[in-house]
Scaffold this motif. Structure first.
Motif, PDB file in Angstrom:
ATOM      1  N   MET A   1       0.952  -1.068  -0.263  1.00  0.00           N
ATOM      2  CA  MET A   1       0.011  -0.319  -0.447  1.00  0.00           C
ATOM      3  C   MET A   1       0.718   1.264  -0.076  1.00  0.00           C
ATOM      4  SD  MET A   1      -2.686   0.970   0.129  1.00  0.00           S
ATOM      5  CE  MET A   1      -2.773   2.672  -0.243  1.00  0.00           C
ATOM      6  N   ARG A   2       1.411   1.156   1.387  1.00  0.00           N
ATOM      7  CA  ARG A   2       2.768   2.366   0.687  1.00  0.00           C
ATOM      8  C   ARG A   2       3.744   2.501  -0.443  1.00  0.00           C
ATOM      9  NH1 ARG A   2       2.454   3.255   6.078  1.00  0.00           N
ATOM     10  NH2 ARG A   2       2.773   2.115   8.018  1.00  0.00           N
ATOM     11  N   SER A   3       4.329   1.165  -1.352  1.00  0.00           N
ATOM     12  CA  SER A   3       4.836   1.764  -2.493  1.00  0.00           C
ATOM     13  C   SER A   3       3.861   2.514  -3.679  1.00  0.00           C
ATOM     14  CB  SER A   3       5.300   0.745  -2.420  1.00  0.00           C
ATOM     15  OG  SER A   3       4.083   0.125  -3.078  1.00  0.00           O
ATOM     16  N   ARG A   4       1.666   1.777  -3.685  1.00  0.00           N
ATOM     17  CA  ARG A   4       1.204   2.588  -4.361  1.00  0.00           C
ATOM     18  C   ARG A   4       0.870   3.486  -3.989  1.00  0.00           C
ATOM     19  NH1 ARG A   4      -1.554   0.245  -7.531  1.00  0.00           N
ATOM     20  NH2 ARG A   4      -3.503   0.863  -6.856  1.00  0.00           N
ATOM     21  N   LEU A  40      -0.069  10.021   4.405  1.00  0.00           N
ATOM     22  CA  LEU A  40      -1.112   8.420   4.393  1.00  0.00           C
ATOM     23  C   LEU A  40      -0.680   7.556   5.655  1.00  0.00           C
ATOM     24  CD1 LEU A  40      -2.100   5.681   2.834  1.00  0.00           C
ATOM     25  CD2 LEU A  40       1.094   5.294   2.244  1.00  0.00           C
ATOM     26  N   LYS A  41      -2.102   7.950   6.185  1.00  0.00           N
ATOM     27  CA  LYS A  41      -2.239   6.857   7.492  1.00  0.00           C
ATOM     28  C   LYS A  41      -2.526   5.861   7.291  1.00  0.00           C
ATOM     29  CE  LYS A  41      -4.325   6.786  12.008  1.00  0.00           C
ATOM     30  NZ  LYS A  41      -5.728   7.664  12.626  1.00  0.00           N
ATOM     31  N   ILE A  42      -2.172   4.533   7.165  1.00  0.00           N
ATOM     32  CA  ILE A  42      -2.990   3.220   7.884  1.00  0.00           C
ATOM     33  C   ILE A  42      -3.963   2.946   8.596  1.00  0.00           C
ATOM     34  CG2 ILE A  42      -2.242   0.513   7.148  1.00  0.00           C
ATOM     35  CD1 ILE A  42      -0.423   1.314   4.718  1.00  0.00           C
ATOM     36  N   ASN A  43      -4.838   2.745   8.393  1.00  0.00           N
ATOM     37  CA  ASN A  43      -5.575   2.025  10.220  1.00  0.00           C
ATOM     38  C   ASN A  43      -5.603   1.255  10.422  1.00  0.00           C
ATOM     39  OD1 ASN A  43      -6.117   5.091  10.317  1.00  0.00           O
ATOM     40  ND2 ASN A  43      -8.200   4.882   8.920  1.00  0.00           N
ATOM     41  N   GLN A  44      -5.778  -0.026   9.622  1.00  0.00           N
ATOM     42  CA  GLN A  44      -5.454  -1.050   9.855  1.00  0.00           C
ATOM     43  C   GLN A  44      -5.443  -2.408   8.069  1.00  0.00           C
ATOM     44  OE1 GLN A  44      -9.705  -3.504  11.798  1.00  0.00           O
ATOM     45  NE2 GLN A  44     -10.341  -1.374  10.757  1.00  0.00           N
ATOM     46  N   VAL A  45      -4.882  -3.624   8.355  1.00  0.00           N
ATOM     47  CA  VAL A  45      -3.978  -4.194   7.773  1.00  0.00           C
ATOM     48  C   VAL A  45      -5.306  -5.535   8.323  1.00  0.00           C
ATOM     49  CG1 VAL A  45      -2.723  -5.754   5.988  1.00  0.00           C
ATOM     50  CG2 VAL A  45      -2.162  -3.354   7.234  1.00  0.00           C
ATOM     51  N   ASN A  46      -5.881  -6.548   6.709  1.00  0.00           N
ATOM     52  CA  ASN A  46      -6.650  -7.079   7.632  1.00  0.00           C
ATOM     53  C   ASN A  46      -5.957  -8.792   6.324  1.00  0.00           C
ATOM     54  OD1 ASN A  46      -7.731  -6.689   9.845  1.00  0.00           O
ATOM     55  ND2 ASN A  46      -8.934  -5.062   8.960  1.00  0.00           N
ATOM     56  N   GLU A  53      -7.381 -13.366   0.144  1.00  0.00           N
ATOM     57  CA  GLU A  53      -7.530 -11.895   0.196  1.00  0.00           C
ATOM     58  C   GLU A  53      -7.498 -10.784   1.184  1.00  0.00           C
ATOM     59  OE1 GLU A  53     -11.949 -11.798  -2.396  1.00  0.00           O
ATOM     60  OE2 GLU A  53     -12.129 -11.553   0.252  1.00  0.00           O
ATOM     61  N   TYR A  54      -6.570  -9.941   0.687  1.00  0.00           N
ATOM     62  CA  TYR A  54      -6.341  -9.175   2.331  1.00  0.00           C
ATOM     63  C   TYR A  54      -6.726  -7.403   1.689  1.00  0.00           C
ATOM     64  CZ  TYR A  54      -3.233 -12.883   1.643  1.00  0.00           C
ATOM     65  OH  TYR A  54      -2.258 -14.378   1.533  1.00  0.00           O
ATOM     66  N   PHE A  55      -6.759  -6.940   2.726  1.00  0.00           N
ATOM     67  CA  PHE A  55      -7.679  -5.731   3.307  1.00  0.00           C
ATOM     68  C   PHE A  55      -6.916  -4.403   3.942  1.00  0.00           C
ATOM     69  CE2 PHE A  55     -10.350  -8.761   2.824  1.00  0.00           C
ATOM     70  CZ  PHE A  55     -11.117  -8.591   1.528  1.00  0.00           C
ATOM     71  N   VAL A  56      -6.867  -3.669   3.362  1.00  0.00           N
ATOM     72  CA  VAL A  56      -6.165  -2.318   3.776  1.00  0.00           C
ATOM     73  C   VAL A  56      -6.726  -1.169   4.173  1.00  0.00           C
ATOM     74  CG1 VAL A  56      -3.820  -0.602   3.833  1.00  0.00           C
ATOM     75  CG2 VAL A  56      -3.832  -3.099   2.707  1.00  0.00           C
ATOM     76  N   GLU A  57      -7.244  -0.941   4.912  1.00  0.00           N
ATOM     77  CA  GLU A  57      -7.467   0.535   5.678  1.00  0.00           C
ATOM     78  C   GLU A  57      -7.342   1.874   5.370  1.00  0.00           C
ATOM     79  OE1 GLU A  57     -10.715   3.039   8.925  1.00  0.00           O
ATOM     80  OE2 GLU A  57     -10.622   0.918   9.133  1.00  0.00           O
ATOM     81  N   PHE A  58      -7.093   2.386   4.385  1.00  0.00           N
ATOM     82  CA  PHE A  58      -5.964   3.937   4.709  1.00  0.00           C
ATOM     83  C   PHE A  58      -6.431   4.959   4.539  1.00  0.00           C
ATOM     84  CE2 PHE A  58      -6.489   3.188   0.396  1.00  0.00           C
ATOM     85  CZ  PHE A  58      -6.659   4.276  -0.055  1.00  0.00           C
ATOM     86  N   LEU A  77     -11.014   1.039   2.044  1.00  0.00           N
ATOM     87  CA  LEU A  77     -10.820  -0.514   2.033  1.00  0.00           C
ATOM     88  C   LEU A  77     -10.307  -0.928   1.244  1.00  0.00           C
ATOM     89  CD1 LEU A  77     -10.592  -1.959   4.601  1.00  0.00           C
ATOM     90  CD2 LEU A  77     -13.002  -2.893   4.130  1.00  0.00           C
ATOM     91  N   SER A  78      -8.637  -1.407   0.944  1.00  0.00           N
ATOM     92  CA  SER A  78      -8.652  -1.365  -0.519  1.00  0.00           C
ATOM     93  C   SER A  78      -8.854  -3.066  -0.037  1.00  0.00           C
ATOM     94  CB  SER A  78      -6.944  -0.529  -0.876  1.00  0.00           C
ATOM     95  OG  SER A  78      -7.130   0.607  -1.328  1.00  0.00           O
ATOM     96  N   ARG A  79      -8.897  -3.583  -1.009  1.00  0.00           N
ATOM     97  CA  ARG A  79      -8.541  -4.950  -1.349  1.00  0.00           C
ATOM     98  C   ARG A  79      -7.684  -5.478  -2.737  1.00  0.00           C
ATOM     99  NH1 ARG A  79     -12.259  -9.631  -4.458  1.00  0.00           N
ATOM    100  NH2 ARG A  79     -12.625  -7.920  -5.123  1.00  0.00           N
TER     101      ARG A  79
END
Length: 96
Positions: A1-4, A40-46, A53-58, A77-79
């Motif tokens: 996510m950070r790289s994107r 960028l603030k990443i709130n959570q990764v699941n 599947e992987y989820f990133v809320e940012f 919430l990215s998938r």
């Protein structure tokens, strides 16, 4: 996510396409010159191991010169899933 996020900051379209699922990757990335990314603030990764599947809320903050430079944010919430043995962005849901 950070790289994107960094790819958006640097306007690295090739990297964005490389990390985007082939079925959802846009052909046009619009006017990237008008956006100034502020953070960028990443709130959570699941992860959902069962479905791979992987989820990133940012929250990504930015200013858009086409909107009079007003600060705004994207809260998503990215998938991510695997394609060709690499983890790629497939879609996301905007959050309030």
């Amino acid at each position: 996510m950070r790289s994107r996020y960094s790819a958006y900051v640097l306007q690295n379209i090739d990297y964005l396409k490389l990390t985007w699922h082939s079925t959802t990757c846009p052909d046009n990335f619009g006017d990237m010159d008008s956006i100034k990314w502020l953070g960028l603030k990443i709130n959570q990764v699941n992860e959902d191991i069962k479905h791979q599947e992987y989820f990133v809320e940012f929250i990504a903050r930015y200013k858009d010169s086409n909107q009079n430079g007003k600060a705004d944010k994207i809260h998503e919430l990215s998938r991510f899933i695997y394609e060709d043995n690499k983890l790629v962005y497939i879609d996301g849901e905007f959050l309030v």
